[in-house]
Design an enzyme around this catalytic site. Sequence first.
Site, PDB file in Angstrom:
ATOM      1  CD  GLN A 152      -6.159   1.101  26.517  1.00  0.00           C
ATOM      2  OE1 GLN A 152      -5.624   1.924  26.969  1.00  0.00           O
ATOM      3  NE2 GLN A 152      -7.251   1.199  25.756  1.00  0.00           N
TER       4      GLN A 152
ATOM      5  CG  ASP B 205      -8.577  -1.053  17.135  1.00  0.00           C
ATOM      6  OD1 ASP B 205      -7.586  -0.854  17.342  1.00  0.00           O
ATOM      7  OD2 ASP B 205      -9.372  -1.778  17.780  1.00  0.00           O
TER       8      ASP B 205
END
Length: 369
Positions: free
Chosen positions: A217, A258
């Site tokens: 990513q 997260d």
Amino acid sequence: MNAETQRANEQSARPDVSTIDMSIEALPPTIRWVGDANGHLELLDQTRLPQHREILQLTTAAGVVDAIRCLAVRGAPAIGVAAAFGLLLGVREQAPADGAFVAETREVAARLLVARPTAVNLCWALDRCLAAVAAEPTMQRLFQEACSIHADEEAMSRSIGQYGKQLIKPGNTVLTHCNTGRLATVGDGTALAVMFAAWRDGVKFRVLADETRPLLQGSRLTALELQVAGIPVEIVADGAAAGIIANGEVNLVIVGADRISSNGDFANKVGTYPLALACAAHQIPFYVAAPLSTFDMRLPNGRAIPIEERDANEVTAFRGQPVAPHGVGARNPAFDVTPAGLVSGIVTDVGILRPPYAASIKTALAESR
Ligand code: MRU
């Protein structure tokens, strides 16, 4: 067509895809709802970046679950927004009879909830939708809630940038991990929002982006976003980061999250914890940036955060090409947990929280209600 048949069709035929311009220019929206409550969901397929810019057009909850699972849409806030629209699609498919609306909505929400376990924004967005339909069980109300979740996440992103931009000084080198920008949210992002806001104010700095094994990513998405924005960026192999920090090259590390537990421990992309350790060892500021939708006050500490373990193939192969000997297994935890004691501050949409986090998080959430 029933939901099962539609799901089978979407999986076998791959969702409707339109390929668009590949030049380096503003990226298309990560998530876009097209039309009114009878419309459809468009997602920029992140598994195809940076080489291809393809839009998935989704009309079923199962299609959204698949997109979340395969990381076509990813990043905690973006997953939450996609799930809210996925819920709308799923309830629409069921066409619930009068009196069954709330029960059917709960059933579809349960299917979306298990798509990915770590990012709490998924649960947060679905809970908001369930509360909305409990008060007014209509498609229109569900649609409104999904749209307002989208708008709220966009606004939170903007505020994070405004509060966090003071952390970056002219000439700084900022190191980051994974992707936390427009592709991970529906606004400017979290950690990257801080960088975009500072850059827009004319602060000149450079970024080192961890490549972020195994799905890259950092090199595929963060490097692309920064390049599009004109911010100088170089990619570093994950294993190089601690040495570069030790050499004194980095002024600040800033990452996303997260899920943040009530004491400030947080889960983020695997490889975040080693960065925090390296920063602590070399007295480099280590910041987390996240909206209030990423806090989970039900959890006493980071040990209670569920960590997603993904398929070993993601480590032993990349885009179908083996990178390990045939038959060798792999562990693939997608996230790790960083203890609050290693965190210099948490940049949120209501300000920068400081230790002791149990108290500052509680106050921030109470004041935002
Ligand atoms: O597995 P991913 O790509 O969804 O992981 C994303 C991250 O770890 C991000 O840092 C996090 O979601 C914060 S994004 C604003």
